[in-house]
Scaffold this motif. Structure first.
Motif, PDB file in Angstrom:
ATOM      1  N   VAL A  24       0.694  -1.228   0.110  1.00  0.00           N
ATOM      2  CA  VAL A  24      -0.094   0.017   0.002  1.00  0.00           C
ATOM      3  C   VAL A  24       0.855   1.161   0.003  1.00  0.00           C
ATOM      4  CG1 VAL A  24      -1.658   1.277   1.467  1.00  0.00           C
ATOM      5  CG2 VAL A  24      -2.000  -1.285   1.071  1.00  0.00           C
ATOM      6  N   ILE A  25       1.702   1.226   0.649  1.00  0.00           N
ATOM      7  CA  ILE A  25       3.003   2.422   0.787  1.00  0.00           C
ATOM      8  C   ILE A  25       3.565   2.623  -0.577  1.00  0.00           C
ATOM      9  CG2 ILE A  25       5.063   3.045   1.809  1.00  0.00           C
ATOM     10  CD1 ILE A  25       4.288   1.904   4.319  1.00  0.00           C
ATOM     11  N   VAL A  26       3.834   1.507  -1.189  1.00  0.00           N
ATOM     12  CA  VAL A  26       4.609   1.603  -2.535  1.00  0.00           C
ATOM     13  C   VAL A  26       3.596   2.305  -3.584  1.00  0.00           C
ATOM     14  CG1 VAL A  26       5.442   0.332  -4.553  1.00  0.00           C
ATOM     15  CG2 VAL A  26       6.104  -0.382  -2.277  1.00  0.00           C
ATOM     16  N   LEU A  27       2.339   1.625  -3.348  1.00  0.00           N
ATOM     17  CA  LEU A  27       0.986   2.379  -4.496  1.00  0.00           C
ATOM     18  C   LEU A  27       0.960   3.830  -4.022  1.00  0.00           C
ATOM     19  CD1 LEU A  27      -1.504  -0.531  -3.946  1.00  0.00           C
ATOM     20  CD2 LEU A  27       0.002   0.125  -5.908  1.00  0.00           C
ATOM     21  N   HIS A  28       1.184   4.342  -2.873  1.00  0.00           N
ATOM     22  CA  HIS A  28       0.976   5.586  -2.470  1.00  0.00           C
ATOM     23  C   HIS A  28       2.168   6.420  -3.070  1.00  0.00           C
ATOM     24  CE1 HIS A  28      -2.603   4.636   0.618  1.00  0.00           C
ATOM     25  NE2 HIS A  28      -2.854   4.508  -0.915  1.00  0.00           N
ATOM     26  N   LEU A  29       3.113   5.737  -2.692  1.00  0.00           N
ATOM     27  CA  LEU A  29       4.533   6.552  -3.214  1.00  0.00           C
ATOM     28  C   LEU A  29       4.498   6.914  -4.931  1.00  0.00           C
ATOM     29  CD1 LEU A  29       7.353   7.289  -2.847  1.00  0.00           C
ATOM     30  CD2 LEU A  29       7.926   4.988  -3.209  1.00  0.00           C
ATOM     31  N   ASN A  30       3.534   5.849  -5.505  1.00  0.00           N
ATOM     32  CA  ASN A  30       3.688   5.925  -7.025  1.00  0.00           C
ATOM     33  C   ASN A  30       2.553   7.012  -7.446  1.00  0.00           C
ATOM     34  OD1 ASN A  30       5.424   3.944  -7.371  1.00  0.00           O
ATOM     35  ND2 ASN A  30       4.048   2.306  -7.775  1.00  0.00           N
ATOM     36  N   ASN A  31       1.330   7.058  -6.717  1.00  0.00           N
ATOM     37  CA  ASN A  31       0.425   7.883  -7.281  1.00  0.00           C
ATOM     38  C   ASN A  31       0.547   9.435  -7.180  1.00  0.00           C
ATOM     39  OD1 ASN A  31      -0.610   8.818  -4.474  1.00  0.00           O
ATOM     40  ND2 ASN A  31      -1.997   7.073  -4.456  1.00  0.00           N
ATOM     41  N   SER A  32      -0.475  10.304  -7.620  1.00  0.00           N
ATOM     42  CA  SER A  32      -0.337  11.694  -7.719  1.00  0.00           C
ATOM     43  C   SER A  32      -0.473  12.356  -6.528  1.00  0.00           C
ATOM     44  CB  SER A  32      -0.950  12.328  -8.645  1.00  0.00           C
ATOM     45  OG  SER A  32      -2.275  11.797  -8.473  1.00  0.00           O
ATOM     46  N   HIS A  33      -1.192  11.583  -5.386  1.00  0.00           N
ATOM     47  CA  HIS A  33      -1.376  12.378  -4.210  1.00  0.00           C
ATOM     48  C   HIS A  33      -0.305  12.011  -3.259  1.00  0.00           C
ATOM     49  CE1 HIS A  33      -5.521  13.008  -5.500  1.00  0.00           C
ATOM     50  NE2 HIS A  33      -5.747  11.842  -5.786  1.00  0.00           N
ATOM     51  N   GLY A  34       0.615  11.335  -3.458  1.00  0.00           N
ATOM     52  CA  GLY A  34       1.753  10.818  -2.412  1.00  0.00           C
ATOM     53  C   GLY A  34       2.989  11.053  -3.064  1.00  0.00           C
ATOM     54  N   GLY A  35       3.957   9.945  -3.706  1.00  0.00           N
ATOM     55  CA  GLY A  35       5.189  10.401  -3.726  1.00  0.00           C
ATOM     56  C   GLY A  35       5.078  10.705  -5.543  1.00  0.00           C
ATOM     57  N   LYS A  36       4.300  10.476  -6.246  1.00  0.00           N
ATOM     58  CA  LYS A  36       4.351  11.076  -7.514  1.00  0.00           C
ATOM     59  C   LYS A  36       5.326  10.437  -8.361  1.00  0.00           C
ATOM     60  CE  LYS A  36       2.343  15.628  -6.522  1.00  0.00           C
ATOM     61  NZ  LYS A  36       2.392  15.342  -5.073  1.00  0.00           N
ATOM     62  N   ALA A  37       5.576   8.997  -8.172  1.00  0.00           N
ATOM     63  CA  ALA A  37       6.441   8.538  -9.010  1.00  0.00           C
ATOM     64  C   ALA A  37       6.022   7.874 -10.481  1.00  0.00           C
ATOM     65  CB  ALA A  37       7.052   7.084  -8.211  1.00  0.00           C
ATOM     66  N   LEU A  38       4.811   7.870 -10.550  1.00  0.00           N
ATOM     67  CA  LEU A  38       4.400   7.575 -11.762  1.00  0.00           C
ATOM     68  C   LEU A  38       4.317   8.983 -12.794  1.00  0.00           C
ATOM     69  CD1 LEU A  38       1.262   5.135 -11.075  1.00  0.00           C
ATOM     70  CD2 LEU A  38       3.309   4.808 -12.705  1.00  0.00           C
ATOM     71  N   LEU A  39       4.128  10.035 -11.951  1.00  0.00           N
ATOM     72  CA  LEU A  39       4.118  11.014 -12.821  1.00  0.00           C
ATOM     73  C   LEU A  39       5.215  11.877 -13.484  1.00  0.00           C
ATOM     74  CD1 LEU A  39       2.236  13.508 -13.454  1.00  0.00           C
ATOM     75  CD2 LEU A  39       2.742  14.447 -11.226  1.00  0.00           C
ATOM     76  N   LYS A  46      10.795   4.604 -15.040  1.00  0.00           N
ATOM     77  CA  LYS A  46       9.582   4.599 -15.182  1.00  0.00           C
ATOM     78  C   LYS A  46       8.824   2.895 -15.317  1.00  0.00           C
ATOM     79  CE  LYS A  46       5.177   6.312 -16.011  1.00  0.00           C
ATOM     80  NZ  LYS A  46       5.022   7.316 -16.848  1.00  0.00           N
ATOM     81  N   GLU A  47       9.597   2.232 -16.134  1.00  0.00           N
ATOM     82  CA  GLU A  47       9.482   0.793 -16.227  1.00  0.00           C
ATOM     83  C   GLU A  47       9.431   0.030 -15.051  1.00  0.00           C
ATOM     84  OE1 GLU A  47       8.174  -0.295 -18.936  1.00  0.00           O
ATOM     85  OE2 GLU A  47       8.541   1.613 -19.747  1.00  0.00           O
ATOM     86  N   LEU A  48      10.381   0.407 -14.020  1.00  0.00           N
ATOM     87  CA  LEU A  48      10.372  -0.031 -12.543  1.00  0.00           C
ATOM     88  C   LEU A  48       9.322   0.216 -11.653  1.00  0.00           C
ATOM     89  CD1 LEU A  48      14.288   0.023 -11.445  1.00  0.00           C
ATOM     90  CD2 LEU A  48      12.918  -2.039 -12.169  1.00  0.00           C
ATOM     91  N   VAL A  49       8.851   1.504 -12.046  1.00  0.00           N
ATOM     92  CA  VAL A  49       7.718   2.036 -11.143  1.00  0.00           C
ATOM     93  C   VAL A  49       6.369   1.255 -11.640  1.00  0.00           C
ATOM     94  CG1 VAL A  49       6.259   4.026 -10.837  1.00  0.00           C
ATOM     95  CG2 VAL A  49       8.747   4.278 -10.860  1.00  0.00           C
ATOM     96  N   LEU A  50       6.273   1.103 -13.001  1.00  0.00           N
ATOM     97  CA  LEU A  50       5.141   0.267 -13.262  1.00  0.00           C
ATOM     98  C   LEU A  50       5.260  -1.321 -12.930  1.00  0.00           C
ATOM     99  CD1 LEU A  50       4.920   1.510 -17.286  1.00  0.00           C
ATOM    100  CD2 LEU A  50       3.558   2.130 -15.174  1.00  0.00           C
ATOM    101  N   LEU A  51       6.370  -1.730 -12.878  1.00  0.00           N
ATOM    102  CA  LEU A  51       6.406  -3.133 -12.582  1.00  0.00           C
ATOM    103  C   LEU A  51       6.041  -3.202 -10.890  1.00  0.00           C
ATOM    104  CD1 LEU A  51       7.153  -5.981 -12.859  1.00  0.00           C
ATOM    105  CD2 LEU A  51       9.574  -5.577 -12.415  1.00  0.00           C
ATOM    106  N   PHE A  52       6.597  -2.316  -9.995  1.00  0.00           N
ATOM    107  CA  PHE A  52       6.301  -2.401  -8.769  1.00  0.00           C
ATOM    108  C   PHE A  52       4.710  -1.996  -8.590  1.00  0.00           C
ATOM    109  CE2 PHE A  52      10.663  -1.913  -7.523  1.00  0.00           C
ATOM    110  CZ  PHE A  52      10.685  -2.335  -6.490  1.00  0.00           C
ATOM    111  N   GLU A  53       4.125  -1.233  -9.569  1.00  0.00           N
ATOM    112  CA  GLU A  53       2.729  -1.048  -9.580  1.00  0.00           C
ATOM    113  C   GLU A  53       1.863  -2.294  -9.710  1.00  0.00           C
ATOM    114  OE1 GLU A  53      -0.599   1.784  -9.270  1.00  0.00           O
ATOM    115  OE2 GLU A  53       1.367   1.903  -8.677  1.00  0.00           O
ATOM    116  N   ALA A  54       2.405  -2.905 -10.797  1.00  0.00           N
ATOM    117  CA  ALA A  54       1.656  -4.343 -11.081  1.00  0.00           C
ATOM    118  C   ALA A  54       1.779  -5.137 -10.077  1.00  0.00           C
ATOM    119  CB  ALA A  54       2.452  -5.066 -12.437  1.00  0.00           C
TER     120      ALA A  54
END
Length: 365
Positions: A24-39, A46-54
């Motif tokens: 859950v922490i990783v997901l929030h690190l990725n999203n735009s409200h938290g750590g914005k990694a996907l953004l 970016k590919e590593l972030v997408l893999l962690f998201e999956a």
């Protein structure tokens, strides 16, 4: 001495809870409200972030599967637990928000402090309702044999996972909307952020308690679903909706893999699993630990620097949240006892009143 098989299964699911909290922490690190990694991330980062998201998108679904697995075998519910969880959301929001303002990390505002007291958290409210109505769900599914239960689950999956997945994909690819064709409301299935989807997951957990997935099948489905989610993320973000069929399959298979693991009892795993909800609540109040950094620079750095920062960010967030959770539990323990006593007294009086009314009605007949 080795523990009974059932106890080993409980321990393995406690371990799963620990991983899910980190997920859950990783997901929030990725999203735009938290750590914005996907953004902000680009290229291989970016590919590593997408893999962690999956890999981690199964987290919320698995938490509800665990609840269905255990609660489907019990009828008693303690409403004081839900009251305490709601209070926990408010108190952690308020205390952490106040500290952030006092440290001048954000401007001091009485209005904002009042807002912090509002227990606004979709998960706790949906889970609370599910918890309270689950005994009645158990009544509905308890007498179903394997054939009927399987047919029921297939129906639920088609209506609330397969169908919305198809509609969401077509909409995302073509831009054509399908309002009025969804099965939860008129506009969409709300990406699985609904009580309906939580009920589907609860029933799935109850099903897996009775009829486990084959071990080899679980591993195959886990790998295939995660790979498909990863590649699909390059086409559409709807693939990470909680009710997406690929996310659902990944959740079932990962749950089943852990459910079969045999572990000896561990006080550390038990303690960490008990703190899962508190950590979930607390880390959501500490996004400032991430946003205070130069995120864009980190996510566009070379791969070595990115990996160190990325892993460090969610590990440190977990550890800080854990420390606050342990301290908070020690401070709030007396309040938990007060809630339990008050709710117990209310239940006794309510049951007496209902029994009295029933006896009066029977005597009148």
């Amino acid at each position: 001495m080795e523990l009974p098989n059932k106890k080993k299964r409980v321990e393995s699911l406690n371990l799963l809870k620990v991983f899910l909290t980190i997920f859950v922490i990783v997901l929030h690190l990725n999203n735009s409200h938290g750590g914005k990694a996907l953004l902000y991330s680009v290229g291989f980062n970016k590919e590593l972030v997408l893999l962690f998201e999956a890999i981690t998108i199964c987290a919320v679904n698995c938490f509800i599967l665990i609840s269905g697995y255990f609660l489907s075998n019990h009828e008693q519910r303690d409403i004081s637990k839900i009251i305490y969880l709601i209070f926990t959301v408010s108190i952690f929001n308020f205390i952490i928000g106040l500290c952030i303002q006092l440290l001048n990390i954000s401007p001091f505002s009485i209005k904002q402090l009042i807002i912090f007291l509002i227990p606004s958290n979709y998960f706790i409210w949906l889970y609370g309702v599910l918890y309270l109505i689950s005994p009645y769900i158990n009544k509905c599914i308890g007498d179903l044999d394997k054939v009927k239960f399987t047919k029921f689950m297939i129906l639920l999956i088609i209506l609330f996972s397969v169908w919305p997945t198809i509609l969401d994909f077509i909409t995302n690819m073509t831009g054509v909307g399908f309002s009025g064709m969804y099965t939860v409301n008129a506009i969409s299935n709300e990406a699985g952020y609904t009580l309906v989807w939580f009920i589907v997951l609860y029933c799935s957990g109850a099903y897996l308690r009775k009829y486990s997935l084959n071990e080899k099948t679980s591993y195959i489905l886990a790998v295939i679903s995660i790979i498909l989610i990863y590649f699909s993320l390059h086409l559409t973000m709807t693939v990470i909706n909680y009710d997406n069929i690929l996310v659902y399959i990944a959740s079932l298979s990962i749950f089943s893999i852990f459910e079969r693991i045999k572990l000896k009892e561990s006080k550390i795993i038990y303690m960490l699993s008990k703190k899962s909800f508190d950590i979930y609540v607390i880390h959501g109040c500490l996004y400032v630990l991430w946003t205070s950094l130069n995120l864009k620079k980190i996510y566009t750095s070379n791969i070595a620097i990115f990996i160190v920062y990325y892993i460090g960010m969610f590990v440190i967030m977990y550890l800080v949240s854990l420390v606050i959770a342990v301290i908070g539990d020690f401070i709030l323990h007396p309040f938990r006892k007060v809630v339990e006593i008050c709710v117990s007294k209310i239940n006794i009086q309510l049951n007496r009143y209902i029994d009295k009314k029933l006896m009066e009605e029977n005597s009148n007949e």
